[in-house]
Structures are given as C-alpha cells and as structure tokens.
Design an enzyme around this catalytic site. Structure first.
Site, PDB file in Angstrom:
ATOM      1  N   CYS A 171       0.848  -1.205   0.000  1.00 38.82           N
ATOM      2  CA  CYS A 171       0.000   0.000   0.000  1.00 38.82           C
ATOM      3  C   CYS A 171       0.875   1.243   0.000  1.00 38.82           C
ATOM      4  O   CYS A 171       2.108   1.154   0.022  1.00 38.82           O
ATOM      5  CB  CYS A 171      -0.941   0.000   1.199  1.00 38.82           C
ATOM      6  N   CYS A 198      44.311 -14.535 -22.643  1.00 36.94           N
ATOM      7  CA  CYS A 198      44.923 -14.867 -21.354  1.00 36.94           C
ATOM      8  C   CYS A 198      44.044 -14.354 -20.219  1.00 36.94           C
ATOM      9  O   CYS A 198      43.039 -13.679 -20.455  1.00 36.94           O
ATOM     10  CB  CYS A 198      46.317 -14.264 -21.230  1.00 36.94           C
ATOM     11  N   CYS A 233      43.034 -10.692 -20.089  1.00 35.46           N
ATOM     12  CA  CYS A 233      41.885 -10.284 -20.918  1.00 35.46           C
ATOM     13  C   CYS A 233      40.590 -10.408 -20.110  1.00 35.46           C
ATOM     14  O   CYS A 233      39.728  -9.523 -20.128  1.00 35.46           O
ATOM     15  CB  CYS A 233      41.769 -11.162 -22.164  1.00 35.46           C
ATOM     16  N   ASP A 264       5.842  31.536 -30.187  1.00 35.47           N
ATOM     17  CA  ASP A 264       6.860  32.054 -31.098  1.00 35.47           C
ATOM     18  C   ASP A 264       6.287  32.003 -32.514  1.00 35.47           C
ATOM     19  O   ASP A 264       5.445  31.145 -32.811  1.00 35.47           O
ATOM     20  CB  ASP A 264       8.122  31.183 -30.982  1.00 35.47           C
ATOM     21  N   ASP A 323      10.452  26.763 -30.845  1.00 42.23           N
ATOM     22  CA  ASP A 323      11.173  25.653 -31.484  1.00 42.23           C
ATOM     23  C   ASP A 323      12.651  25.929 -31.707  1.00 42.23           C
ATOM     24  O   ASP A 323      13.387  25.056 -32.144  1.00 42.23           O
ATOM     25  CB  ASP A 323      10.519  25.316 -32.831  1.00 42.23           C
ATOM     26  N   ASP A 339      14.756  30.342 -28.256  1.00 41.02           N
ATOM     27  CA  ASP A 339      13.573  30.249 -27.400  1.00 41.02           C
ATOM     28  C   ASP A 339      13.891  29.579 -26.063  1.00 41.02           C
ATOM     29  O   ASP A 339      13.082  29.613 -25.146  1.00 41.02           O
ATOM     30  CB  ASP A 339      12.455  29.440 -28.089  1.00 41.02           C
TER      31      ASP A 339
END
Length: 799
Positions: free
Chosen positions: A8, A76, A79, A495, A692, A696
């Site tokens: 809950c 090896c 690595c 705009d 956009d 802006d």
C-alpha cells in the site's frame, strides 16, 4: 530501482523516507503503482548496494536480472580481468564475473539502468566480442510471477473458504431455505478449513505487518493481520472452550467467526489480483511504443548482407532498408530515393521524400524505394528510445498533488487502529455490555474497511494513464509535476517562426539598384553561414537561380538585428532597420517599400555593402494549416494567446491577424522573450511558452510550462517541460486538455478513496457493516480507482 513487496501507499512512504534519510541521497521518490524508486545520489558518499541494503532492511526487495555471454577474442587471464573490470564499471551492473577457461561472462544488472546491448558495446570497445547466451526474464516478469502466485493462492483460499461461506449464508433467516450439511457447522471442521487460509495464504500479511512494525510504522498488512487474527483467535478460544464443555455434542457448536477471517483474506487476495492486472494495463502506452521498434536490421559487413537483431546494430553500420520495411535505427541516407511514413513521430499523414543526405528516424516506415543508410544513433540513443525514456520518467515521477495522499496514508493506519479500539470498548462496555463477539465484529469491520490501498493508487495510476495517452497523441510530459501544472495555464506565448508558421519561408522579392546577380552572389555567400530559417530560404532561393556562392572570410550573427560578414574583401550587413541604425547606414529611402512588403506578411531585410545601402531581399513564411483552428480552441478554453517574434511589427501583425491573435510582441530580442514571460507572471498569470528554436530556450526555461515543438532544435526540447512531437499547434490545446482531464481524474480518485474511508469507518463503527462486506468493499475500492484511471487511455481530443 524496481521494488518488490509493497502492499500500500504506506509502504512506498516508508521506503521513500528511509532512502531520503541516507547521507548522499539528494532525492528519492517511490511510485507505488509502478513499484519503482527513482533515487538521485552522490556516488562518492553512497552506492547502489547501500541503497538496496536500506530497502532490504525496511522489509522489501529489489529486482535484478542476470545476463550470460559467450566471449570471443580472449587470449589470457589478463583479458578476462580487463573485461570484468570494464563491465563492473557500467552504471546499473551490480556484479560481473568472467570465466577465462569457459570463455563466458555472467552479469547481474538492474533493468532500465543498463541494457544487454550496453554490455556488448562495452566489451566491443575493450577489443573483444560478447554473444548473448542467456538473458534473464524481462523486467515485467517479476510482476507476472507475482500475479501467477496470487492466482494460485486465490484458488486454494476460495476452495477452503467456500464451505465456510456456505455455513455463513445459511445462517440468515431469509436464506434458511438453503440446504446446509450439519458437518459444516462442526467447529473442528471450520478450524481445519480456516487455519491454512489464515497462516499459509495469509502469511504475506503477517510478514508485511512484522516488517512494518519492526521499522516503526504501519501499513495495510497491519490492518488485515489485526482484523483477521482477532476473528480467528477468538473463534479458536470458543472452539477450545466448547470442546471442554460440549459433553459429546460434536455438531452444534457456538457462533464462530472462522468464516470472517477466511473470507476476508480471500477477498483481499482477490482485490490485489484485480489491482495488479489493472495496474499492468496502465503502462500499455510504453508497450505500444516499444512495439513500434523494428526487430531486425539488414546490415552490410565485410561486403556481405546480414540480417541481425536490431540490438546488434552499431553506430556507423551501413543498413539496407527495403520497401515496406521499418527503419531500424536513426541514420542518414547514403544512397537511394524513397518516401518514408513518419506519422508515428510527427503525426504528418503524408510520406516524406528522402534522398542522399537526409535524416531518417527509427520505427518509421519506408514506403516505395530501396534506401541505404548509415546508422548514426542506435539503442538508447534513437529518437524512439528517447521518447520511451521520457514517458517512463513521467510515469515514474510524482505530481505535487500526490504529496497530500502520501501525508494522509502515513498517519492513517495508526489512527484507524485507535478508532477500532475505541469502537470495541464503546460497544463492549456501553452499547451491548459484555457482548465481546459483537464488539469484536465492529472493530474488525473498521480495520478492514480502512485499508489505504485506494489512496496510494489514486494519483500514480492517473499519471501513468494520462501521460501514456498524451504520448500516443504526440505530447511528451517530462514529469508528473508538469502534467499537473499544465492545467493551470491561462496565458500562452507563441513564437512565430516554426511554431505558428511552417518555418520554411521562400525568397519572394529582390530589390537592388545594382547588378542583381552580383548582389545575390554576395548576399547568398553571407547568409549561407547562418542557421536561421530566413537565411536558409534566401540561400535556397539564390541557389535555385544557379548562382555560385563564394566563401566568406568572416561571419558574425547579431541576435535580434541580423548578420555581419566579409565576402571577397567586401563587408556586408543584412538585417533590420535597427541594424542599419546601429552601424549608421542611411537606408531611410527604402523604409516605405519595406513597410509595404511587411504589410502583406513578408519579412524584408535591408542589405548594406561597404557601409552603403545596396538593396533589399524579402521572404514569406506560410502559416501552418492547423494554426488558426488551434488558436480558436485556446481562446475557447479561456486562455490568453500572445504572439512573440524578433520580426518587425508590421509583418508580425499581418501574420497574427491571419490566425486570430490580437496581442503581438514584435522586434523582441532572444533575451527579451524571457523578459516578456516574467512580465506576464508578474501580472499573476500562469504562462506557457511555445517555441522551437535555440533562441527560445531561455523563455522556455523561465515559463511556468515550456512547450517545445518537437520538430525544432534539441536545445529547445531540452529546456522545455513538454515536447510536442508533431510540430502541430493543435497539440497545445490537446496538452492542456489532457492535463485537465488527468487532474479531474486524480481528484475523482482521491475523492472516492478518501470519501470511501470517511464514510465506511463510521458505518462500520455503528454496526451496520459486516466484516466480510467491509472486505469486499475494500477490494472493490482499489479496483474501481484503477479502472477509473484507465478511462484516460480512451480520451478523445477534438480537432
């Protein structure tokens, strides 16, 4: 982190408080509906392991997954160490072990924070190859396992409780006609049936209650455990007492309450099962978005065409896309011409023509031609993956209104236990003195009816469903708080370029007293360095006249004024009247002509060469088809609409008149846009800014709600609170409409959740509610809240 064991809202609150108390944790929010915790912390002071330990100490668990790989290229043990260290450094990886002898790797990781593809890419960067051998079950599987487990428990509980329910129903005078075997009234049989339900099926409530009480808090489990235990143990006492006094009458026993405890547990389990199934449906939006992804991709490697899973595509791969195929990843077209259906992203029904150099987006559909693309963004970097991430984050965040429910649920359980004790004492000592069974029944009903599950689900389920539906409409809310704030908006600043207009203007007029070709050659060379849509229109118009453009020796953009450039040793100034005034250029003779062009909605720019006025170019930007209808809808919604632009006042007013906007702020510099937002806020307005462009971004960040047109600049989208993916102005009223609908839905849920408890507790206290009826009502309340939230997934918007 995915969390298990919460029952809950009180559980979610306890985990949230526990995490927030940790040193190094700056914020932690726990979403009960999603069963997720989002934690921001300083890794120098605390690590993920300590966070998980804290959650475990509080009595809950976290979900981790295991992926196993076959490794290629190791020579090896060094690595193996190198790969192991590299994997362990990845965020979200809790433990990685590499076996050099078997050439395998086993990685424990947290889903959502790191993916199998991230691990493979890490191994590849280290100079090796990791091939997935076995990937653990997906994140949703812990929930489906839990649902399966609850179904099994419900089946067992129902079979054992049914005879007890039968005996209870046959007790009523109006049901005396129902046949009831004498055996069902035997106290020992009732004890045998009720005990597994109480302690095997109900074990989860005892465990949950113990963990809660151990940590100094109380939750739903405490209420269920108290209520059912009281009924069971009182019945057990009566059974033992009856057995001692019965004198061999093994059938007719006292009035017992085994059925009360067993039926309550069955009903709570059933309610939790319905709730879990309904909660799963609230994330349908995420599943549908994920379903848009392509599953495979055809890549060219070492001269061969290979079909591979899309997860294995890496940036730089050459991908072939046949007609009818989904574009698997974001990329750039290398060869081919085709039209691509981008409606899933932009909402634009007409396919978009694509040719070499154009960008394509993953999950869009290639319609008719063969395309050869270079993958630029793969995996979590693709546009679709970013959309999914934004929606997931929004669904996982908390709206401010949820804090009210959190505070209430935090103190609710202790208050309810207190009310139940008082009710018991009043009934036992005053109303029906000495009637222990009757008083106990009232207390049990109070404990059960008051479980705060519905309260904890009221807000997050609505946020999940609302933000998911908004995403389907191309509206991405970055968080629950933005989804809540948007409904308060009463003023919107739009705009002009790229928002109201298409942002793709065309060169319409060239006025010069000198050689037009030479004039345009110099103007085009200067403007080709600018990213402004008007500059791009001028350059495209000049190139369409087959005029070759020379290089520029210097270039400077002067925001709000225009540009300054040097081309072939000649200095050019292109821009507004203010630019001419700034550099003391006498261009007054052109102002009347300029005004005439502006009155028709064109944007005119003055050109000075070597500090002398040389001519003028004008461009016209067309209005988006939906702009006028969208502005009308916003006005209908009671929202003030203002247009803002760096353009001159005449052009601005001409454009505004075409779409029905009365208030215009023209010739506003980029920093001035943010100031305009502040002015409106000072008047007590809740302001949304829609834009956009890069210029802006400050205004988007300053506004109460920043809305970025999704087709615009990444910077604008980053600064915004809401992204409108479709580049369509009608998405603005849609976003406000969805916010209003979601907030109405949340308020409905909170009203019913709180109202149900507020009404239910006194009804139970005065003895008008049997415990089993209270249990059914409690289960129904949670399910009804979730189902009400799911209505948001079917909301229709008007266009």
């Amino acid at each position: 982190m995915q969390i298990t064991g919460m029952t809950c809202a009180a559980c979610a609150n306890r985990i949230e408080k526990g995490l927030n108390k940790m040193e190094g944790v700056s914020s932690a929010t726990v979403n009960f509906a999603l069963e997720k915790a989002n934690v921001t912390y300083d890794s120098a002071k605390v690590d993920r392991q300590h966070l998980e330990e804290t959650i475990n100490k509080l009595g809950y668990g976290t979900v981790s997954e295991v992926a196993q790989f076959n490794l290629e290229g190791m020579t090896c043990a060094a690595c193996a160490n190198k790969i192991e260290k590299g994997l362990n450094k990845l965020p979200g990886v809790t433990n990685a072990t590499v076996n050099f002898a078997m050439e395998t790797a086993r990685v424990e990781f947290t889903p959502g924070e790191v993916s199998v593809e991230d691990m493979q890419n890490k191994v590849k960067k280290l100079g090796y190859k990791a091939i997935i051998k076995q990937e653990s079950q997906s994140t949703g599987d812990h929930r489906s396992k839990e649902i399966g487990n609850q179904k099994r428990k419900l089946l067992i509980s129902s079979i054992l409780s049914l005879p007890l329910l039968w005996s209870m129903v046959a007790h009523f005078s109006f049901t005396s006609w129902i046949y009831m075997p004498e055996l069902l009234m035997n106290p020992w049989l009732q004890l045998i049936l009720a005990t597994p339900v109480q302690f095997y099926i109900g074990k989860q409530f005892y465990v949950g209650a113990y963990k809660a009480l151990r940590n100094g808090s109380a939750n739903m489990d405490v209420l269920v455990s108290l209520g059912t235990s009281a009924a069971y143990f009182y019945s057990l006492y009566l059974t033992i007492d009856w057995a001692a006094m019965s004198r061999g009458d093994m059938h007719h026993g006292p009035s017992l309450y085994y059925e009360t405890s067993a039926i309550l547990i069955t009903l709570v389990i059933m309610g939790k099962l319905f709730e879990a199934n309904a909660k799963g449906r609230t994330s349908e939006a995420i599943k549908s978005l994920m379903g848009l992804q392509a599953k495979t991709a055809m890549v060219v490697r070492d001269g061969k065409e290979l079909t591979i899973p899309v997860d294995e595509v890496i940036a730089g791969d050459v991908v072939l896309i046949r007609p009818g195929d989904k574009v698997p990843v974001d990329g750039a077209v290398l060869e081919g011409v085709s039209s691509v259906d981008e409606s899933m992203l932009t909402g634009e029904s007409l396919p978009v023509e694509k040719k070499a150099g154009d960008a394509v987006i993953g999950a869009t559909i290639n319609k008719n031609g063969m395309l050869r693309i270079k993958a630029t963004k793969v995996g979590k970097e693709t546009a679709l993956a970013q959309i999914i991430k934004v929606v997931e984050e929004a669904q996982g965040s908390k709206a401010p209104i949820q804090r009210v429910a959190d505070v209430i649920s935090g103190i609710f359980v202790p208050i309810v236990v207190g009310i139940a004790i008082v009710a018991f004492l009043v009934w036992y000592f005053f109303v029906n003195p000495g009637d222990f069974a009757g008083a106990l029944e009232k207390a049990i009903a109070i404990l059960v009816i008051a479980c705060p599950c519905a309260l904890g689900l009221a807000t997050p389920t609505s946020i999940m469903a609302g933000s998911g539906r908004a995403a389907e409409l191309g509206i991405l809310f970055k968080g629950g708080e933005h989804l809540e704030q948007t409904h308060r908006i009463d003023a919107i600043i739009l705009d002009k370029t790229g928002t109201i207009t298409k942002g793709k203007p065309e060169l319409t007029d060239v006025l010069t007293g000198s050689n037009e070709t030479e004039f345009l050659r110099l103007v085009g060379a200067a403007e080709k360095n600018s990213e402004h849509p008007l500059a791009e229109a001028i350059v495209a118009g000049i190139q369409a006249k087959s005029i070759d453009l020379p290089g520029t020796e210097s270039f400077e953009a002067i925001p709000g004024y225009g540009i300054k450039a040097v081309v072939e040793g000649r200095e050019l100034l292109i821009g507004t009247r203010r630019l001419m005034d700034k550099y003391a250029i006498d261009a007054k003779s052109a102002y009347d002509t300029m005004s005439l062009l502006e009155d028709t909605g064109k944007t005119a720019m003055l050109v000075a060469i070597d500090n002398r006025y040389a001519g003028m170019v004008a461009v016209a930007d067309t209005i988006k088809e939906t702009s006028k209808a969208a502005v009308a809808r916003l006005k209908e919604m009671g929202i003030q609409v203002i247009m803002i632009t760096g353009d001159n006042e005449r052009t601005a007013k001409a454009i505004a008149a075409q779409v029905g906007i009365d208030l215009v702020r023209a010739e506003v510099l980029p920093e001035g846009k943010a100031e305009e937002v502040i002015k409106l806020q000072a008047q007590g307005k809740k302001v949304a800014m829609v834009g956009d462009g890069i210029n802006d971004a400050p205004a988007l960040a300053t506004a109460d709600i920043g809305m970025a047109i999704g087709t615009g600049a990444d910077v604008a989208m980053e600064a915004a609170d809401v992204t409108l993916m479709r580049g369509d102005l009608s998405s603005i009223p849609d976003a406000i409409f969805m916010s209003r609908k979601t907030m109405t839905n949340i308020k409905q849920n909170l009203f019913w959740a709180l109202g149900y408890n507020t009404l239910g507790i006194p009804i139970a206290a005065i003895g008008l509610l049997a415990p089993w009826v209270a249990g059914a009502a409690m289960a129904l309340s949670s399910v009804s809240v979730v189902l009400n939230a799911l209505r948001l997934q079917r909301v229709k918007v008007r266009h």
